[in-house]
Design a protein around this motif. Structure first.
Motif, PDB file in Angstrom:
ATOM      1  N   GLU B  45      10.704 -32.112  19.541  1.00  6.29           N
ATOM      2  CA  GLU B  45      10.503 -33.469  20.058  1.00  6.29           C
ATOM      3  C   GLU B  45      10.801 -33.523  21.553  1.00  6.29           C
ATOM      4  N   LYS B  46      11.874 -32.848  21.925  1.00  2.00           N
ATOM      5  CA  LYS B  46      12.254 -32.849  23.335  1.00  2.00           C
ATOM      6  C   LYS B  46      11.214 -32.077  24.156  1.00  2.00           C
ATOM      7  N   ALA B  47      10.749 -30.970  23.593  1.00  2.04           N
ATOM      8  CA  ALA B  47       9.765 -30.158  24.310  1.00  2.04           C
ATOM      9  C   ALA B  47       8.479 -30.933  24.562  1.00  2.04           C
ATOM     10  N   CYS B  48       8.160 -31.875  23.652  1.00  2.00           N
ATOM     11  CA  CYS B  48       6.948 -32.683  23.811  1.00  2.00           C
ATOM     12  C   CYS B  48       6.987 -33.494  25.101  1.00  2.00           C
ATOM     13  N   GLU B  49       8.203 -33.882  25.492  1.00  2.00           N
ATOM     14  CA  GLU B  49       8.311 -34.777  26.642  1.00  2.00           C
ATOM     15  C   GLU B  49       7.980 -34.077  27.955  1.00  2.00           C
ATOM     16  N   SER B  50       7.986 -32.749  27.943  1.00  4.07           N
ATOM     17  CA  SER B  50       7.674 -32.048  29.188  1.00  4.07           C
ATOM     18  C   SER B  50       6.288 -31.416  29.150  1.00  4.07           C
ATOM     19  N   ARG B  51       5.461 -31.812  28.184  1.00  3.04           N
ATOM     20  CA  ARG B  51       4.098 -31.281  28.111  1.00  3.04           C
ATOM     21  C   ARG B  51       3.101 -32.437  28.107  1.00  3.04           C
ATOM     22  N   THR B  52       1.870 -32.130  28.472  1.00  9.07           N
ATOM     23  CA  THR B  52       0.875 -33.200  28.495  1.00  9.07           C
ATOM     24  C   THR B  52       0.456 -33.548  27.070  1.00  9.07           C
ATOM     25  N   TYR B  53      -0.286 -34.652  26.946  1.00 16.14           N
ATOM     26  CA  TYR B  53      -0.704 -35.110  25.620  1.00 16.14           C
ATOM     27  C   TYR B  53      -1.524 -34.056  24.896  1.00 16.14           C
ATOM     28  N   ILE B  54      -2.387 -33.364  25.643  1.00 12.73           N
ATOM     29  CA  ILE B  54      -3.228 -32.339  25.012  1.00 12.73           C
ATOM     30  C   ILE B  54      -2.378 -31.154  24.570  1.00 12.73           C
ATOM     31  N   GLN B  55      -1.455 -30.728  25.424  1.00 10.89           N
ATOM     32  CA  GLN B  55      -0.603 -29.583  25.069  1.00 10.89           C
ATOM     33  C   GLN B  55       0.266 -29.896  23.856  1.00 10.89           C
ATOM     34  N   ASP B  56       0.680 -31.172  23.748  1.00  7.77           N
ATOM     35  CA  ASP B  56       1.529 -31.563  22.622  1.00  7.77           C
ATOM     36  C   ASP B  56       0.826 -31.423  21.281  1.00  7.77           C
ATOM     37  N   ILE B  57      -0.499 -31.571  21.281  1.00  7.17           N
ATOM     38  CA  ILE B  57      -1.222 -31.416  20.006  1.00  7.17           C
ATOM     39  C   ILE B  57      -0.921 -30.036  19.425  1.00  7.17           C
ATOM     40  N   TYR B  58      -1.013 -29.027  20.299  1.00  7.57           N
ATOM     41  CA  TYR B  58      -0.823 -27.658  19.805  1.00  7.57           C
ATOM     42  C   TYR B  58       0.636 -27.383  19.484  1.00  7.57           C
ATOM     43  N   LEU B  59       1.522 -28.021  20.200  1.00  7.07           N
ATOM     44  CA  LEU B  59       2.945 -27.838  19.908  1.00  7.07           C
ATOM     45  C   LEU B  59       3.291 -28.498  18.571  1.00  7.07           C
ATOM     46  N   LEU B  60       2.850 -29.740  18.380  1.00  7.81           N
ATOM     47  CA  LEU B  60       3.190 -30.471  17.160  1.00  7.81           C
ATOM     48  C   LEU B  60       2.485 -29.877  15.941  1.00  7.81           C
ATOM     49  N   GLU B  61       1.333 -29.267  16.187  1.00  8.53           N
ATOM     50  CA  GLU B  61       0.635 -28.596  15.101  1.00  8.53           C
ATOM     51  C   GLU B  61       1.499 -27.485  14.524  1.00  8.53           C
ATOM     52  N   ARG B  62       2.376 -26.938  15.375  1.00  9.88           N
ATOM     53  CA  ARG B  62       3.218 -25.819  14.942  1.00  9.88           C
ATOM     54  C   ARG B  62       4.547 -26.259  14.371  1.00  9.88           C
ATOM     55  N   ILE B  63       4.706 -27.554  14.113  1.00  6.86           N
ATOM     56  CA  ILE B  63       5.891 -28.001  13.371  1.00  6.86           C
ATOM     57  C   ILE B  63       5.882 -27.320  12.020  1.00  6.86           C
ATOM     58  N   CYS B  64       4.709 -27.298  11.394  1.00  6.05           N
ATOM     59  CA  CYS B  64       4.606 -26.737  10.057  1.00  6.05           C
ATOM     60  C   CYS B  64       3.400 -25.821  10.006  1.00  6.05           C
ATOM     61  N   GLY B  65       3.561 -24.679   9.374  1.00 14.00           N
ATOM     62  CA  GLY B  65       2.440 -23.759   9.256  1.00 14.00           C
ATOM     63  C   GLY B  65       1.498 -24.133   8.136  1.00 14.00           C
ATOM     64  N   ILE B  66       1.995 -24.916   7.166  1.00 13.82           N
ATOM     65  CA  ILE B  66       1.174 -25.240   6.007  1.00 13.82           C
ATOM     66  C   ILE B  66       0.441 -26.553   6.227  1.00 13.82           C
ATOM     67  N   CYS B  67       1.203 -27.596   6.628  1.00 11.47           N
ATOM     68  CA  CYS B  67       0.518 -28.871   6.844  1.00 11.47           C
ATOM     69  C   CYS B  67       0.376 -29.126   8.342  1.00 11.47           C
ATOM     70  N   SER B  68      -0.192 -28.163   9.056  1.00 10.55           N
ATOM     71  CA  SER B  68      -0.301 -28.315  10.503  1.00 10.55           C
ATOM     72  C   SER B  68      -1.300 -29.401  10.873  1.00 10.55           C
ATOM     73  N   HIS B  69      -2.380 -29.516  10.089  1.00  8.51           N
ATOM     74  CA  HIS B  69      -3.371 -30.548  10.389  1.00  8.51           C
ATOM     75  C   HIS B  69      -2.754 -31.938  10.208  1.00  8.51           C
ATOM     76  N   ALA B  70      -1.853 -32.058   9.238  1.00  5.56           N
ATOM     77  CA  ALA B  70      -1.196 -33.352   8.996  1.00  5.56           C
ATOM     78  C   ALA B  70      -0.461 -33.796  10.249  1.00  5.56           C
ATOM     79  N   HIS B  71       0.343 -32.897  10.819  1.00  8.06           N
ATOM     80  CA  HIS B  71       1.135 -33.285  11.987  1.00  8.06           C
ATOM     81  C   HIS B  71       0.259 -33.560  13.191  1.00  8.06           C
ATOM     82  N   SER B  72      -0.759 -32.719  13.413  1.00  6.05           N
ATOM     83  CA  SER B  72      -1.553 -32.941  14.622  1.00  6.05           C
ATOM     84  C   SER B  72      -2.387 -34.212  14.482  1.00  6.05           C
ATOM     85  N   THR B  73      -2.924 -34.477  13.274  1.00  7.52           N
ATOM     86  CA  THR B  73      -3.696 -35.716  13.098  1.00  7.52           C
ATOM     87  C   THR B  73      -2.811 -36.927  13.288  1.00  7.52           C
ATOM     88  N   CYS B  74      -1.631 -36.860  12.706  1.00  9.18           N
ATOM     89  CA  CYS B  74      -0.712 -37.990  12.779  1.00  9.18           C
ATOM     90  C   CYS B  74      -0.363 -38.296  14.234  1.00  9.18           C
TER      91      CYS B  74
END
Lengths: 313, 404, 115
Positions: B45-74
């Motif tokens: 969450e903290k790392a998101c604050e130092s990245r752009t909106y586009i970069q955050d998609i790929y970072l948040l996608e890596r919260i979970c390896g199984i439901c990665s689409h869930a996090h990035s869509t959300c």
């Protein structure tokens, strides 16, 4: 004396048994893999595992009883191997037959289980202790059906020696058909004896890590694994000798091939059993053994008593 | 036999990720269970604050390896909400398509894990073998087996061609056949039922009390599904049922998951049939206007919530993620207590835990014993003090927002 | 109908089938078309704007000037997350993903490559 020593050490004693147990483990693992549509290990894998484990550093836990920790694997291996000497292989007589050796073999087979219990207990780790208690609980559950299932054929053959039982059914092969319930019971109970699925409760990996062997490593673990393999061969040989009366005392080579086919078939049945079922809970296992296996084994004894009574008239 | 405490985790064969469960045992029975979180805090969450909106998609996608689409869509939904973007219909359908395929692979994966936890290795081998079919499809559509990288702010990155749609339909036939077999297996195999029935019970009342979510909730008969209750992407236009069960135990959770697979196949067929033509993305501004938004997503494990606060720059001011496992973990002690030790792995596995996704907070334990919790302000004060002690000038740093 | 060993017919059936396992790396593994693998760089098209290194979420790509209107791209294969955002953001389409995926190496230095 020299021949007896050769028999004990080389063939069909320890060295032969050692090789056979590796073959048995390989067959079991390969079958398990192929049943699950996997490739499975190469033929030398059990030997490679044994060598690898033997060369590893052995670590004895500080709080464990060092002497017992080191001695128990040898006890397990020795008793399991000794049991093999009293079971007929290709001919109807074993190496050293004597009356009532069936009972001795069954007790020799119980000794490894006891050493597993003690091994877990003396490792003084929580997981091993739980595994130990489960080993004992399980022992009380499958032991009775297993003994009764083997008791039936002995009653019918009117002989307490395995060689005697084997030669009786060799002469009267059709009589073996009466022992089918006993065969089923002993196959299932053997899974408990060998601690394999669905009765691999004492070393259920996902619950209690390695069970009784959690703290074991290096060559002591190698010996334990070896003794489990030897147990597998002994149990398969015992079932084959009692329930499959196919021997050729005249021709040792043909007899030996038939023996191999017999035990590999038993191992195949055991492999299918372990692949097809989920692990039971300890209390489900106990109730299954007492409610289903024990009555079935009792039925076997009854059948044999009745057949014997009918034959006597 | 007396009571004793046995640790399951942080490192244990039953757990795929580190998490600590300490169980008070009475013989084989679990008298009390304690859960300790916090072995996987990654500071995403903290790392998101130092990245752009586009970069955050790929970072948040890596919260979970199984439901990665869930996090990035959300996450993308929150950004689009704040920016007021109208996402093209076709993009929404593609998002739903990937989401459902992801649910299929996640549920098949879970089925295998469940088999492994109860010592039924064959089920594990077979369901993972069948999972490869859907993994290949995902790779074909998105370019990767996991972390699909399908979403972007304002749409999706790749279109679905008619040939790809045909491949998906072909794979569905295979998957449907296999899934029917698993439904049969779950209903008929005695050792399986014996191990699952009556295990880890969580009644309807308890589900509502502890706020459990996803299949755990639906297995207790609570019919809630974000796809139905608060439709996002294309779910508003799809015809599907919310699967519920009345067992309220692990068997119920298994049945719900396996039946959800069938619903997913139904939905994928509808999506491919109804998918409108048109663009797949709209142009999104680099700087998102100030605002905040919350978005919900029905991940395979339950309800996933993302919160976003923007301050008009090209980087978010705050991103907050609540993964479904966190909601389910609250109920886990309740499910474990009174059960058998042998059932602990399957009960934990039955919430389909994803511990890395869950860990959003750090708990600092004093070396001298005793524990202390930091709130935001406390942590900030601690860090300012720490830097001051290092001899760094901290005069310009405010303790909290709005304070001089 | 409930029964024990429901899975047995399936198991026995498998004895007569080839194992599903692939013997990688002895057998070549294939990936689907459009797989996002190692990046390919076209120095002819590149104008050196540096958008790729700015959008990269992992800081894995660097564009260096080596002469008048001549550039080279350096990629850290260990940092790259293979999302393909650089290829998408490139205004001249000088970057693209290939299907190459066997990029492991025994030393970290070898993972810094010029493409």
């Amino acid at each position: 004396m020299g021949i007896a020593l050769f028999d004990i050490i080389v063939f069909p004693g320890f060295i032969f048994l050692g090789i056979l147990s590796l073959v048995a483990e390989f067959t079991d693992r390969k079958l398990n893999a192929r049943l699950q549509n996997r490739v499975g290990p190469p033929w030398y894998q059990p030997l490679a595992d044994f060598i690898k484990l033997s060369t590893k550093e052995t670590i004895v836990p500080e709080s464990a009883s060092s002497r017992m920790f080191r001695a128990l694997p040898l006890f397990a291996l020795a008793s399991a191997s000794t049991a093999f000497l009293y079971i007929p292989i290709w001919s109807t007589t074993s190496l050293f037959p004597f009356s009532c050796d069936l009972i001795v073999v069954l007790y020799l087979l119980t000794v490894p289980t006891l050493t597993f219990f003690l091994a877990g207990w003396f490792s003084s780790s929580l997981y091993s202790e739980i595994g130990s208690i489960r080993t004992m609980t399980q022992l009380f559950a499958y032991e009775v059906p297993l003994y009764m299932a083997l008791l039936g054929p002995a009653i019918l053959a009117d002989n307490w020696s395995i060689s005697g039982i084997a030669s009786y059914y060799y002469i009267h092969p059709l009589m073996a058909l009466f022992n089918i319930p006993g065969l089923l019971v002993s196959l299932v109970a053997a899974q408990g004896k060998l601690e394999r699925a669905p009765f691999d409760i004492p070393d259920a990996e996902t619950e209690i890590v390695g069970g009784t062997f959690t703290e074991y490593n290096g060559r002591f673990l190698a010996f334990f694994r070896m003794s489990i393999d030897v147990e597998l061969v002994v149990v398969a040989t015992l079932i084959a000798a009692v329930f499959f009366p196919l021997f050729t005392p005249a021709n040792a080579i043909v007899g030996f091939l038939i023996y191999l086919v017999k035990i590999l078939f038993v191992i195949f049945l055991l492999a299918v059993l372990r692949t097809a079922l989920a692990r039971l809970r300890i209390e489900q296992m106990v109730s299954f053994c007492w409610r289903i296996l024990a009555p079935l084994a009792l039925l076997q004894v009854l059948i044999d008593l009745i057949v014997k009574g009918v034959l006597a008239h | 036999m007396g009571k004793f405490v046995i640790p399951v985790g942080p490192q244990h064969p039953a757990l795929e990720e580190p998490e600590s469960f300490s169980l008070m045992l009475e013989g084989e029975r679990v008298a009390a269970a304690n859960v300790t979180l916090g072995y996987n805090h990654r500071g995403i969450e903290k790392a998101c604050e130092s990245r752009t909106y586009i970069q955050d998609i790929y970072l948040l996608e890596r919260i979970c390896g199984i439901c990665s689409h869930a996090h990035s869509t959300c996450y993308v939904q929150t950004v689009e909400d704040v920016a007021g973007l109208e996402v093209p219909k076709r993009a929404l359908y593609i998002r739903s398509l990937i989401g459902e395929l992801e649910r299929v692979h996640s549920h098949l994966l879970w089925l295998g894990i469940a088999g492994h936890e109860i010592g039924f290795e064959s089920l594990f081998m077979y369901s993972w073998k069948d999972r490869e079919v859907v993994m290949d499809i995902l790779e074909l559509l998105t370019g990767n087996r996991v972390n699909y990288g399908m979403n972007t702010v304002g749409g999706v990155r790749r279109d679905i061609t008619p040939e790809q749609a045909q491949d998906v339909l072909k794979a569905l036939v295979i998957l449907e056949e296999k899934t029917k077999y698993y439904i049969q297996l779950a209903n008929e195999e005695v050792t399986l039922i014996d191990r699952l029935q009556g295990v880890g019970r969580l009644s309807k009342e308890d589900v509502l009390k502890y706020g459990a979510t996803g299949p755990v909730m639906r297995a207790a008969g609570v019919s809630r599904d974000i796809r139905k209750d608060d439709p996002y992407a294309a779910y508003g236009e799809l015809d599907f049922e919310v699967i519920t069960d009345t067992h309220a135990d692990v068997l119920g959770r298994t049945v719900v998951r396996v039946k959800e697979l069938m619903e997913s196949y139904k939905m994928i067929r509808q999506i491919l049939k109804q998918m409108p033509d048109g663009p797949i993305t709209v142009r999104a501004p680099k700087k998102i206007p100030a605002g905040e938004a919350v978005s919900r997503y029905e991940a395979p494990r339950g309800e996933d919530i993302h919160y976003l606060r923007s301050d008009g720059t090209d980087k978010p001011d705050r991103v907050k993620v609540r993964a479904p496992t966190l909601a389910n973990l609250a109920a886990i002690s309740n499910m474990l207590e009174g059960g058998y030790l042998a059932d602990v792995p399957i009960v934990i596995a039955a919430i389909d835990p994803c511990f890395s996704c869950t860990d959003r907070a750090i708990k600092v334990v004093n070396a001298s014993g005793g524990e202390s919790m930091f709130d935001w302000e406390g942590l900030r004060r601690y860090s300012i003090d720490w830097y001051r002690k290092q001899g760094i000038d901290m005069k310009g740093t405010k303790l909290s927002r709005g304070e001089d | 109908m409930k029964k024990t060993g429901k899975i047995v017919p399936l198991l026995l059936n498998m004895l007569f089938r080839k194992p599903n396992t692939m013997k990688y790396p002895y057998e070549k593994a294939t990936v689907q078309k459009n797989f996002r693998g190692k990046l390919k760089y076209d120095a002819e098209k590149c104008i050196g704007c540096g958008i790729c290194s700015r959008v990269c979420p992992a800081g894995a790509i660097e564009i260096e000037k080596i002469g008048d209107k001549k550039f080279k791209a350096i990629v850290y294969l260990d940092r790259c997350i293979y999302c393909g955002q650089c290829a998408e953001s490139c205004p001249k389409k000088a970057l693209e993903n290939t299907e190459e995926f066997e990029l492991a190496s025994l030393s970290k230095d070898e993972l810094k490559v010029e493409i």
